[in-house]
Design a protein around this motif. Structure first.
Motif, PDB file in Angstrom:
ATOM      1  N   SER A  57      47.177  24.015 118.428  1.00 44.49           N
ATOM      2  CA  SER A  57      47.467  23.899 119.308  1.00 44.49           C
ATOM      3  C   SER A  57      48.726  23.275 120.269  1.00 44.49           C
ATOM      4  CB  SER A  57      47.235  25.036 120.277  1.00 44.49           C
ATOM      5  OG  SER A  57      46.278  24.111 121.038  1.00 44.49           O
ATOM      6  N   LEU A  58      48.209  22.035 120.001  1.00 45.42           N
ATOM      7  CA  LEU A  58      48.572  20.971 120.147  1.00 45.42           C
ATOM      8  C   LEU A  58      50.252  20.415 118.931  1.00 45.42           C
ATOM      9  CD1 LEU A  58      46.676  18.263 121.941  1.00 45.42           C
ATOM     10  CD2 LEU A  58      48.262  19.293 122.941  1.00 45.42           C
ATOM     11  N   ILE A  59      49.289  20.515 117.832  1.00 42.85           N
ATOM     12  CA  ILE A  59      50.662  20.260 116.832  1.00 42.85           C
ATOM     13  C   ILE A  59      51.707  21.708 116.249  1.00 42.85           C
ATOM     14  CG2 ILE A  59      50.657  20.440 113.879  1.00 42.85           C
ATOM     15  CD1 ILE A  59      48.051  19.896 113.863  1.00 42.85           C
ATOM     16  N   VAL A  60      51.632  22.739 117.129  1.00 38.67           N
ATOM     17  CA  VAL A  60      51.718  24.368 117.116  1.00 38.67           C
ATOM     18  C   VAL A  60      53.278  23.559 118.269  1.00 38.67           C
ATOM     19  CG1 VAL A  60      52.765  26.583 117.807  1.00 38.67           C
ATOM     20  CG2 VAL A  60      50.442  26.218 116.034  1.00 38.67           C
ATOM     21  N   TRP A  61      52.581  22.943 119.507  1.00 34.74           N
ATOM     22  CA  TRP A  61      53.664  22.728 120.512  1.00 34.74           C
ATOM     23  C   TRP A  61      54.792  21.763 119.657  1.00 34.74           C
ATOM     24  CZ3 TRP A  61      54.887  24.889 124.584  1.00 34.74           C
ATOM     25  CH2 TRP A  61      53.614  25.975 124.867  1.00 34.74           C
ATOM     26  N   VAL A  62      54.363  20.409 119.064  1.00 37.03           N
ATOM     27  CA  VAL A  62      55.290  19.540 118.876  1.00 37.03           C
ATOM     28  C   VAL A  62      56.220  20.116 117.125  1.00 37.03           C
ATOM     29  CG1 VAL A  62      55.559  17.295 117.153  1.00 37.03           C
ATOM     30  CG2 VAL A  62      53.363  17.394 118.876  1.00 37.03           C
ATOM     31  N   ALA A  63      55.466  20.791 116.570  1.00 41.23           N
ATOM     32  CA  ALA A  63      56.466  21.241 115.780  1.00 41.23           C
ATOM     33  C   ALA A  63      57.423  23.023 116.466  1.00 41.23           C
ATOM     34  CB  ALA A  63      55.386  21.858 114.413  1.00 41.23           C
ATOM     35  N   VAL A  78      61.788  17.984 126.695  1.00 39.83           N
ATOM     36  CA  VAL A  78      60.455  18.713 126.613  1.00 39.83           C
ATOM     37  C   VAL A  78      59.616  19.168 125.634  1.00 39.83           C
ATOM     38  CG1 VAL A  78      61.033  21.523 126.193  1.00 39.83           C
ATOM     39  CG2 VAL A  78      62.458  20.260 127.976  1.00 39.83           C
ATOM     40  N   THR A  79      60.413  18.571 125.003  1.00 38.90           N
ATOM     41  CA  THR A  79      59.271  18.695 123.615  1.00 38.90           C
ATOM     42  C   THR A  79      57.859  17.584 124.474  1.00 38.90           C
ATOM     43  OG1 THR A  79      60.580  19.450 122.066  1.00 38.90           O
ATOM     44  CG2 THR A  79      58.638  18.100 121.719  1.00 38.90           C
ATOM     45  N   LEU A  80      58.413  16.380 124.427  1.00 35.67           N
ATOM     46  CA  LEU A  80      57.420  15.576 125.185  1.00 35.67           C
ATOM     47  C   LEU A  80      56.783  16.131 126.675  1.00 35.67           C
ATOM     48  CD1 LEU A  80      59.477  12.325 124.757  1.00 35.67           C
ATOM     49  CD2 LEU A  80      58.046  12.935 123.630  1.00 35.67           C
ATOM     50  N   VAL A  81      57.768  16.205 127.419  1.00 34.57           N
ATOM     51  CA  VAL A  81      57.078  17.192 128.472  1.00 34.57           C
ATOM     52  C   VAL A  81      56.076  18.255 128.612  1.00 34.57           C
ATOM     53  CG1 VAL A  81      57.203  18.595 130.427  1.00 34.57           C
ATOM     54  CG2 VAL A  81      59.000  16.681 130.722  1.00 34.57           C
ATOM     55  N   TYR A  82      56.148  19.295 127.341  1.00 34.99           N
ATOM     56  CA  TYR A  82      54.952  20.391 127.033  1.00 34.99           C
ATOM     57  C   TYR A  82      54.333  19.985 126.484  1.00 34.99           C
ATOM     58  CZ  TYR A  82      58.600  24.408 128.555  1.00 34.99           C
ATOM     59  OH  TYR A  82      59.098  24.901 128.985  1.00 34.99           O
ATOM     60  N   THR A  83      54.179  18.688 125.022  1.00 43.13           N
ATOM     61  CA  THR A  83      52.778  18.389 124.309  1.00 43.13           C
ATOM     62  C   THR A  83      51.714  17.816 125.695  1.00 43.13           C
ATOM     63  OG1 THR A  83      54.288  17.905 123.039  1.00 43.13           O
ATOM     64  CG2 THR A  83      52.417  17.122 122.941  1.00 43.13           C
ATOM     65  N   PHE A  84      52.799  16.721 126.598  1.00 42.59           N
ATOM     66  CA  PHE A  84      51.958  16.214 127.398  1.00 42.59           C
ATOM     67  C   PHE A  84      51.665  16.860 128.660  1.00 42.59           C
ATOM     68  CE2 PHE A  84      54.224  12.395 125.568  1.00 42.59           C
ATOM     69  CZ  PHE A  84      53.338  11.292 125.049  1.00 42.59           C
ATOM     70  N   THR A  85      52.683  17.968 128.976  1.00 41.90           N
ATOM     71  CA  THR A  85      51.184  18.834 129.313  1.00 41.90           C
ATOM     72  C   THR A  85      50.377  19.850 129.685  1.00 41.90           C
ATOM     73  OG1 THR A  85      53.060  19.134 131.034  1.00 41.90           O
ATOM     74  CG2 THR A  85      52.034  20.759 131.971  1.00 41.90           C
ATOM     75  N   ASN A  86      50.273  20.297 128.043  1.00 41.59           N
ATOM     76  CA  ASN A  86      49.330  20.960 126.931  1.00 41.59           C
ATOM     77  C   ASN A  86      48.091  19.995 127.111  1.00 41.59           C
ATOM     78  OD1 ASN A  86      49.982  24.218 126.469  1.00 41.59           O
ATOM     79  ND2 ASN A  86      51.301  22.555 126.270  1.00 41.59           N
TER      80      ASN A  86
END
Length: 507
Positions: free
Chosen positions: A89-95, A285-293
């Motif tokens: 799921s984290l890979i999908v968030w980054v991708a 946003v990508t960094l924030v979303y990934t680190f929040t997850n």
């Protein structure tokens, strides 16, 4: 030619409006004409036109504030559900973030080449003509934008009222009434001035980022304590359809990266500031979303995340004690800013459609304070109307694929315009590898959910096809209903007087 897109319809209206000689006016007509003149307001020295008042920082907060709504706080479960494991799921968030950056990079070329409000509507109009552009305009203006605003406003009111009803859901009527008040308040702000609207966007974007940084800091502390047991690939799915659906969920969370293009006429130095705002915002946003997850999974198991109605609240209750009560307020602030972002950008889409003659001419009117007041009111009224619908979430689901389809069509405009109009000024020139990859991925993202949910896709297609009779009856010159001009002209003049609005000046 491209630079005059937003003023072609307005120029016709200005000539009609000034057709009569001033000497033939009665005293009453002179008073009405005086009332319609731009004021001497310091915010609008020229009057009668949208003005470039937004800085680079304002542009960043528009994009970040529009992307980050309630989803990352409430229920980031879609990606986890379809991938089957935390690491996948984290890979999908980054991708998904990288994919959005590629699309934003393509939009940077389109936005600096076609510098008029309307974003993909303007690009499709220039490339494929009025019929294709109207289909995009119709579904976005009449369903997607007002429905989205109504849903986010309902989320705002739910979280504001939640502390008063800790043991149950807030009453439905109270929730909808507060959502209506939220929309009306922000409508007033957006009609008052662009500067006031951007200040609201700035401060509420800071609030939501503060909340997310608090969650990320708590997650970092948990990582330092060795809380990494949930970070595995165990349970990762091999089903291609599920993986495609996980990307669909991830990309939906990033929806809004193209919103600054809708108001590019009001951005200072767009050639310099548009690509910078897009790059900074999408990266942030990508960094924030990934680190929040990552922070969520340091404390909550995948089962707890999937079973939680509000992941951020559950996370805070575990770690923050009494301070957890502040999280619903942060979610409310986040959604309040998101409502403002949707209203700010959607009104410019209405404005751009009216400037092309594909919506009532009255929506091109600009108030004495340089705001498209009637376009703002149109978005607000539609949003209030959708608050009365019992299941507005279903409408968004039905046309969700159309959003990505239209964004993909806008990116298709880039290589097509390279071939058909090679002499257009292109301050930014994207390598064609990026739009080709984006188009291929968009086709996959649209096709797999369509196969997995044929009923919703079919209903969505029927809703999109309603644009055809509307176009034939009200837009197409050869088949449109006769006598519409006299009705719309009288209505336009009345609303001009009520809102002290004028047609935009020709630049």
């Amino acid at each position: 030619m491209v630079g005059k897109i937003a003023t072609v319809a307005a120029s016709v209206g200005v000539r009609a409006f000034n057709r009569r000689s001033p000497k033939s006016k009665s005293t009453e007509e002179e008073c009405e004409a005086e009332a319609l003149k731009p004021s001497e307001d310091p915010e609008n020295k020229d009057g009668g036109a949208l003005e470039a008042k937004m800085s680079l920082l304002n542009g960043i907060t528009v994009i970040v504030g529009s992307i980050i709504g309630s989803g990352i706080f409430v229920s980031p479960t879609g990606v986890l559900k379809y991938t089957g494991s935390v690491n996948a799921s984290l890979i999908v968030w980054v991708a998904s973030g990288v994919f959005s950056m590629v699309g934003a990079y393509c939009y940077a070329e389109l936005g600096t080449m076609i510098r008029v409000s309307g974003a993909d509507y303007a690009y499709i109009m220039e490339t494929f003509g009025p019929f294709a552009a109207f289909i995009r305009l119709w579904i976005e203006c009449m369903i997607v934008r007002p429905c989205s605003q109504a849903i986010v406003a309902l989320t705002f009111s739910t979280y504001v009222l939640k502390p008063m009803f800790p043991e149950c859901d807030p009453p439905n009527d109270a929730t909808r009434l507060l959502a209506a008040c939220c929309i009306l308040l922000l409508t007033f702000v957006n009609c008052w001035s662009v500067r006031a609207a951007t200040r609201v966007q700035d401060w509420f974007t800071y609030a939501k980022l503060l909340a997310l940084f608090i969650i990320i800091a708590a997650g970092a502390y948990q990582l330092c304590l060795g809380k990494t047991e949930h970070f595995t690939f165990e349970g990762t799915t091999n089903d291609v359809t599920s993986i495609a659906l996980s990307f669909y969920s991830g990309l939906f969370a990033y929806n809004g990266w193209n919103y600054l293009n809708f108001i590019i006429e009001e951005l200072k130095d767009p050639v310099r500031n548009l690509p910078r705002a897009i790059a900074i915002s999408c990266t942030l946003v990508t960094l924030v979303y990934t680190f929040t997850n990552i922070a969520f999974y340091t404390t909550l198991s995948p089962t707890e995340v999937l079973g939680s109605a509000a992941v951020a609240v559950t996370f805070a209750e575990r770690l923050f004690g009494w301070f957890a009560l502040s999280i619903p307020l942060f979610v409310a602030a986040s959604t309040f800013g998101a409502v403002n972002g949707v209203l700010l950008t959607s009104s410019r889409l209405f404005y751009a459609g009216a400037a092309q003659g594909q919506m009532p001419e009255m929506l091109t009117m600009v108030s004495a304070r340089a705001t498209p007041a009637l376009a703002v009111l149109a978005v607000a009224l539609l949003s209030l109307l959708y608050l009365t619908v019992s299941d507005i979430y279903a409408l968004i689901n039905y046309v969700g694929f159309a959003t990505w389809l239209s964004i993909g069509a806008a990116v298709v405009c880039l290589p097509v315009l390279r071939y058909t109009q090679p002499n257009l000024e292109r301050p930014i020139k994207v390598n064609l590898f990026f739009p080709v990859i984006y188009i291929i991925c968009t086709i996959l993202v649209v096709a797999f959910p369509a196969v997995a949910s044929p009923y919703e896709t079919g209903v969505g297609c029927l809703m999109i096809l309603t644009a055809v009779p509307v176009y034939l009856l009200f837009i197409e010159p050869r088949t449109r209903i006769r006598g519409l001009n006299s009705i719309t002209n009288s209505t336009t003049h009345l609303l001009q007087k009520l809102t002290l609005s004028v047609r935009p000046k020709i630049k």
